[in-house]
Design a protein around this motif. Sequence first.
Motif, mmCIF file in Angstrom:
data_model
loop_
_atom_site.group_PDB
_atom_site.id
_atom_site.type_symbol
_atom_site.label_atom_id
_atom_site.label_comp_id
_atom_site.label_asym_id
_atom_site.label_seq_id
_atom_site.Cartn_x
_atom_site.Cartn_y
_atom_site.Cartn_z
ATOM 1 N N ALA A 7 0.838 -1.207 0.000
ATOM 2 C CA ALA A 7 0.000 0.000 0.000
ATOM 3 C C ALA A 7 0.869 1.251 0.000
ATOM 4 N N ALA A 8 1.948 1.248 0.781
ATOM 5 C CA ALA A 8 2.857 2.403 0.818
ATOM 6 C C ALA A 8 3.523 2.600 -0.539
ATOM 7 N N LEU A 9 3.913 1.498 -1.206
ATOM 8 C CA LEU A 9 4.509 1.585 -2.537
ATOM 9 C C LEU A 9 3.529 2.210 -3.520
ATOM 10 N N TYR A 10 2.280 1.722 -3.525
ATOM 11 C CA TYR A 10 1.268 2.275 -4.426
ATOM 12 C C TYR A 10 1.115 3.778 -4.209
ATOM 13 N N LYS A 11 0.992 4.188 -2.964
ATOM 14 C CA LYS A 11 0.784 5.608 -2.656
ATOM 15 C C LYS A 11 1.978 6.457 -3.077
ATOM 16 N N ALA A 12 3.189 5.935 -2.898
ATOM 17 C CA ALA A 12 4.388 6.694 -3.272
ATOM 18 C C ALA A 12 4.522 6.798 -4.792
ATOM 19 N N ALA A 14 2.262 6.447 -7.101
ATOM 20 C CA ALA A 14 1.154 7.191 -7.700
ATOM 21 C C ALA A 14 1.412 8.703 -7.718
ATOM 22 N N ARG A 15 2.336 9.186 -6.895
ATOM 23 C CA ARG A 15 2.643 10.624 -6.831
ATOM 24 C C ARG A 15 3.717 11.054 -7.823
ATOM 25 N N ILE A 16 4.357 10.097 -8.498
ATOM 26 C CA ILE A 16 5.423 10.423 -9.443
ATOM 27 C C ILE A 16 4.821 11.038 -10.708
ATOM 28 N N ARG A 17 5.431 12.110 -11.173
ATOM 29 C CA ARG A 17 4.955 12.779 -12.390
ATOM 30 C C ARG A 17 5.023 11.801 -13.567
ATOM 31 N N GLY A 18 3.978 11.762 -14.370
ATOM 32 C CA GLY A 18 3.928 10.891 -15.537
ATOM 33 C C GLY A 18 3.263 9.548 -15.282
ATOM 34 N N PRO A 23 -8.166 2.839 -13.508
ATOM 35 C CA PRO A 23 -9.219 2.512 -12.543
ATOM 36 C C PRO A 23 -9.628 1.041 -12.521
ATOM 37 N N ASP A 24 -9.518 0.334 -13.648
ATOM 38 C CA ASP A 24 -9.913 -1.076 -13.681
ATOM 39 C C ASP A 24 -8.868 -1.870 -14.448
ATOM 40 N N ALA A 25 -7.801 -2.233 -13.767
ATOM 41 C CA ALA A 25 -6.746 -3.050 -14.367
ATOM 42 C C ALA A 25 -6.986 -4.504 -13.974
ATOM 43 N N VAL A 26 -6.561 -5.434 -14.825
ATOM 44 C CA VAL A 26 -6.806 -6.856 -14.592
ATOM 45 C C VAL A 26 -5.479 -7.611 -14.655
ATOM 46 N N ASP A 27 -5.207 -8.439 -13.640
ATOM 47 C CA ASP A 27 -3.969 -9.227 -13.634
ATOM 48 C C ASP A 27 -4.156 -10.526 -14.419
ATOM 49 N N ALA A 28 -3.109 -11.349 -14.505
ATOM 50 C CA ALA A 28 -3.147 -12.585 -15.281
ATOM 51 C C ALA A 28 -4.148 -13.602 -14.744
ATOM 52 N N ALA A 29 -4.528 -13.484 -13.480
ATOM 53 C CA ALA A 29 -5.507 -14.396 -12.889
ATOM 54 C C ALA A 29 -6.938 -13.900 -13.080
ATOM 55 N N GLY A 30 -7.104 -12.754 -13.733
ATOM 56 C CA GLY A 30 -8.434 -12.208 -13.974
ATOM 57 C C GLY A 30 -8.979 -11.354 -12.845
ATOM 58 N N ARG A 31 -8.139 -11.051 -11.842
ATOM 59 C CA ARG A 31 -8.591 -10.215 -10.721
ATOM 60 C C ARG A 31 -8.532 -8.747 -11.113
ATOM 61 N N HIS A 32 -9.586 -8.034 -10.777
ATOM 62 C CA HIS A 32 -9.654 -6.607 -11.078
ATOM 63 C C HIS A 32 -9.096 -5.803 -9.909
ATOM 64 N N GLY A 33 -8.428 -4.732 -10.231
ATOM 65 C CA GLY A 33 -7.890 -3.845 -9.210
ATOM 66 C C GLY A 33 -7.598 -2.491 -9.820
ATOM 67 N N VAL A 34 -6.908 -1.674 -9.090
ATOM 68 C CA VAL A 34 -6.500 -0.360 -9.576
ATOM 69 C C VAL A 34 -5.041 -0.485 -10.032
ATOM 70 N N GLY A 35 -4.735 0.144 -11.146
ATOM 71 C CA GLY A 35 -3.378 0.067 -11.663
ATOM 72 C C GLY A 35 -2.696 1.418 -11.665
ATOM 73 N N ILE A 36 -1.392 1.379 -11.649
ATOM 74 C CA ILE A 36 -0.602 2.572 -11.897
ATOM 75 C C ILE A 36 0.289 2.234 -13.082
ATOM 76 N N ALA A 37 0.386 3.151 -14.025
ATOM 77 C CA ALA A 37 1.072 2.862 -15.276
ATOM 78 C C ALA A 37 2.059 3.945 -15.643
ATOM 79 N N ARG A 38 3.109 3.506 -16.325
ATOM 80 C CA ARG A 38 4.111 4.425 -16.854
ATOM 81 C C ARG A 38 4.338 4.070 -18.314
#
Length: 100
Positions: A7-12, A14-18, A23-38
Amino acid sequence: MPPKNSAALYKAVARIRGIKRIPDAVDAAGRHGVGIARQDARSASRSEWIFDSESLTHLGSRSPLDKDGTGMKLAGTNAILRRTVVDKSGARPSDTAADS
């Protein structure tokens, strides 16, 4: 990684510019979650880390091959299905080890 660290990694990150929030990312197992992308400005690849929407536990990652993520061509995807603790680096958990 323990859920609180995840959770701390996600929060940190997510603040990086770029960094974009997916809002709805899906992993290889088909689980939905929130994603951060670069987006890699030099290519058409993008790196996404996927976290559980409520606990922010790291679920997995994926790498779409197009600039906006809509083509759904993936260079790679994974899912973290099991977490365990071992006594030393390089050790593998036994088949009877409890998940942590």
